[in-house]
Design a protein around this motif. Structure first.
Motif, PDB file in Angstrom:
ATOM      1  N   ALA A 139      -8.795  16.523  27.162  1.00 13.64           N
ATOM      2  CA  ALA A 139      -7.634  16.518  26.269  1.00 13.64           C
ATOM      3  C   ALA A 139      -7.178  17.944  25.986  1.00 13.64           C
ATOM      4  CB  ALA A 139      -7.973  15.797  24.972  1.00 13.64           C
ATOM      5  N   THR A 140      -8.131  18.847  25.808  1.00 16.39           N
ATOM      6  CA  THR A 140      -7.805  20.245  25.546  1.00 16.39           C
ATOM      7  C   THR A 140      -7.086  20.862  26.745  1.00 16.39           C
ATOM      8  OG1 THR A 140      -9.699  20.492  24.050  1.00 16.39           O
ATOM      9  CG2 THR A 140      -8.796  22.518  25.007  1.00 16.39           C
ATOM     10  N   GLY A 141      -7.467  20.432  27.939  1.00 18.58           N
ATOM     11  CA  GLY A 141      -6.833  20.933  29.150  1.00 18.58           C
ATOM     12  C   GLY A 141      -5.521  20.243  29.471  1.00 18.58           C
ATOM     13  N   ARG A 142      -5.063  19.372  28.549  1.00 14.32           N
ATOM     14  CA  ARG A 142      -3.807  18.626  28.719  1.00 14.32           C
ATOM     15  C   ARG A 142      -3.846  17.714  29.944  1.00 14.32           C
ATOM     16  NH1 ARG A 142       0.417  23.715  27.629  1.00 14.32           N
ATOM     17  NH2 ARG A 142      -0.603  24.474  25.719  1.00 14.32           N
ATOM     18  N   LEU A 143      -5.061  17.212  30.234  1.00 10.07           N
ATOM     19  CA  LEU A 143      -5.260  16.325  31.382  1.00 10.07           C
ATOM     20  C   LEU A 143      -6.030  15.075  30.957  1.00 10.07           C
ATOM     21  CD1 LEU A 143      -6.269  19.061  34.002  1.00 10.07           C
ATOM     22  CD2 LEU A 143      -4.097  17.814  33.918  1.00 10.07           C
ATOM     23  N   PRO A 144      -5.563  14.378  29.926  1.00  6.98           N
ATOM     24  CA  PRO A 144      -6.308  13.199  29.463  1.00  6.98           C
ATOM     25  C   PRO A 144      -6.412  12.106  30.507  1.00  6.98           C
ATOM     26  CG  PRO A 144      -4.114  13.249  28.492  1.00  6.98           C
ATOM     27  CD  PRO A 144      -4.313  14.576  29.174  1.00  6.98           C
ATOM     28  N   GLY A 145      -5.430  12.027  31.419  1.00  9.22           N
ATOM     29  CA  GLY A 145      -5.484  11.025  32.471  1.00  9.22           C
ATOM     30  C   GLY A 145      -6.662  11.221  33.404  1.00  9.22           C
ATOM     31  N   ARG A 169     -11.246  24.117  33.715  1.00  8.42           N
ATOM     32  CA  ARG A 169     -10.443  25.314  33.947  1.00  8.42           C
ATOM     33  C   ARG A 169      -9.169  25.269  33.101  1.00  8.42           C
ATOM     34  NH1 ARG A 169     -11.555  28.472  38.277  1.00  8.42           N
ATOM     35  NH2 ARG A 169      -9.374  29.163  38.318  1.00  8.42           N
ATOM     36  N   ALA A 170      -8.549  24.095  33.056  1.00  9.83           N
ATOM     37  CA  ALA A 170      -7.329  23.955  32.259  1.00  9.83           C
ATOM     38  C   ALA A 170      -7.623  24.130  30.774  1.00  9.83           C
ATOM     39  CB  ALA A 170      -6.699  22.586  32.521  1.00  9.83           C
ATOM     40  N   ALA A 171      -8.747  23.608  30.330  1.00  4.62           N
ATOM     41  CA  ALA A 171      -9.123  23.746  28.920  1.00  4.62           C
ATOM     42  C   ALA A 171      -9.304  25.218  28.551  1.00  4.62           C
ATOM     43  CB  ALA A 171     -10.401  22.962  28.641  1.00  4.62           C
ATOM     44  N   ALA A 172      -9.925  25.989  29.452  1.00  6.07           N
ATOM     45  CA  ALA A 172     -10.121  27.415  29.184  1.00  6.07           C
ATOM     46  C   ALA A 172      -8.789  28.149  29.101  1.00  6.07           C
ATOM     47  CB  ALA A 172     -10.991  28.026  30.283  1.00  6.07           C
ATOM     48  N   GLU A 173      -7.811  27.650  29.820  1.00  2.00           N
ATOM     49  CA  GLU A 173      -6.494  28.300  29.807  1.00  2.00           C
ATOM     50  C   GLU A 173      -5.686  27.941  28.565  1.00  2.00           C
ATOM     51  OE1 GLU A 173      -2.431  28.556  32.565  1.00  2.00           O
ATOM     52  OE2 GLU A 173      -4.234  27.550  33.321  1.00  2.00           O
ATOM     53  N   PHE A 174      -5.741  26.671  28.158  1.00  2.00           N
ATOM     54  CA  PHE A 174      -4.833  26.194  27.114  1.00  2.00           C
ATOM     55  C   PHE A 174      -5.464  26.005  25.729  1.00  2.00           C
ATOM     56  CE2 PHE A 174      -2.957  24.228  31.049  1.00  2.00           C
ATOM     57  CZ  PHE A 174      -1.846  25.058  31.100  1.00  2.00           C
ATOM     58  N   ALA A 175      -6.766  26.116  25.598  1.00  2.00           N
ATOM     59  CA  ALA A 175      -7.441  25.762  24.343  1.00  2.00           C
ATOM     60  C   ALA A 175      -6.888  26.534  23.149  1.00  2.00           C
ATOM     61  CB  ALA A 175      -8.935  26.004  24.466  1.00  2.00           C
ATOM     62  N   SER A 176      -6.534  25.795  22.103  1.00  2.00           N
ATOM     63  CA  SER A 176      -6.129  26.409  20.837  1.00  2.00           C
ATOM     64  C   SER A 176      -7.378  26.628  19.983  1.00  2.00           C
ATOM     65  CB  SER A 176      -5.155  25.491  20.094  1.00  2.00           C
ATOM     66  OG  SER A 176      -5.804  24.301  19.689  1.00  2.00           O
ATOM     67  N   GLY A 210     -14.180  19.864  36.871  1.00  2.00           N
ATOM     68  CA  GLY A 210     -13.970  21.292  37.090  1.00  2.00           C
ATOM     69  C   GLY A 210     -12.525  21.667  36.815  1.00  2.00           C
ATOM     70  N   ALA A 211     -11.587  20.835  37.301  1.00  2.00           N
ATOM     71  CA  ALA A 211     -10.161  21.082  37.060  1.00  2.00           C
ATOM     72  C   ALA A 211      -9.834  20.984  35.579  1.00  2.00           C
ATOM     73  CB  ALA A 211      -9.323  20.079  37.851  1.00  2.00           C
ATOM     74  N   ALA A 212     -10.394  19.975  34.902  1.00  3.07           N
ATOM     75  CA  ALA A 212     -10.125  19.799  33.468  1.00  3.07           C
ATOM     76  C   ALA A 212     -10.675  20.965  32.660  1.00  3.07           C
ATOM     77  CB  ALA A 212     -10.741  18.484  32.988  1.00  3.07           C
TER      78      ALA A 212
END
Length: 262
Positions: free
Chosen positions: A159-165, A113-120, A109-111
């Motif tokens: 990866a899109t959400g800048r959270l690959p870890g 949400r981040a992907a929706a924010e940062f996706a190119s 869920g966190a990943a």
């Protein structure tokens, strides 16, 4: 007293503490990956015997790296070593499935949400390509590669959400769920439903709407709960029956109030 030698500022430590980026996997690591992939794909189903001798002969190696791989898989509860009886693929604990699903929902869920924010735009196109790949594989009835494409789709979201870890953490959490998921794919309409749910997640990411995207991901992941009873009853020998199927935790309810990521 001799002067203590100093290492350069921010230099990596020497010896075993050093992390070798891009280092080639050891023989034991390669064997571990192969056996693990066979277990997750159900090529080695729960309860199947694993012979170190046969693996050594097939791989053309000594039993030492194979034993190392087996012990690592045992620590992950994918293999069971029974003294004087042998080594077997571990059965799936029914009780482990809801907890793993809840943890995965929180992290993905966190990943998402981040992907929706940062996706190119290019990353969104990559997700569309992976989704199209799933459609092709579903049409071909290729269960194994459909599962791999499914994994790639979720990994790309992280990866899109800048959270690959987070994806690395999720992989460790969902080992038992992956085997369970693999058993759901032959169900009529299952692959089609997965594609529809992935499409909904991607629509939220493409709209740069974290709420829409995470809600779609939550629905996609918690929907697996609906298949537990049927799959366990269809493949009873594959599971450890350590939980009442009729009283398993409601995952949709359990994930409803998970705190939003900071």
């Amino acid at each position: 007293m001799p002067e203590r030698k100093k290492r350069a500022k921010n230099a990596a430590p020497n010896g075993q503490a050093r992390f070798q980026m891009g280092a080639a996997p050891t023989l034991a690591q390669s064997l571990y990956t192969k056996i693990k992939d066979d277990i997750i794909s159900m090529a080695l189903p729960p309860g199947a015997p694993i012979s170190e001798t046969e693996l050594a002969e097939e791989s053309g190696v000594s039993r030492t790296p194979i034993r190392e791989a087996i012990l690592r898989l045992a620590r992950e509860n994918l293999v069971e070593v029974v003294p004087k009886s042998g080594t077997f693929v571990a059965r799936i604990p029914v009780s482990a499935l809801p907890e793993a699903m809840i943890a995965r929902c929180a992290l993905e869920g966190a990943a998402t949400r981040a992907a929706a924010e940062f996706a190119s735009r290019s990353q969104i196109l990559e997700l569309h390509a992976l989704l199209e790949r799933q459609r092709e594989l579903a049409a071909q009835g290729d269960l194994l590669n459909f599962h791999l494409a499914d994994e790639a789709f979720h990994e790309q979201i992280a990866a899109t959400g800048r959270l690959p870890g987070l994806w690395l953490m999720i992989q460790n959490i969902k080992l038992q769920v992956d085997r369970f998921r693999r058993l759901t794919l032959p169900e009529v309409g299952r692959m089609k439903l997965v594609i529809e749910e992935h499409s909904a997640v991607l629509a939220g990411i493409e709209a740069h709407d974290p709420e829409q995207a995470s809600a779609a991901m939550n629905g996609h992941l918690t929907g697996l709960q609906l298949h537990i009873k049927n799959v366990v009853e269809t493949h009873p020998d594959y599971f450890i029956h350590d939980a009442d199927l009729n009283t398993l935790v409601n995952i949709r309810h359990a994930t409803r109030n998970i705190p939003e990521p900071l």
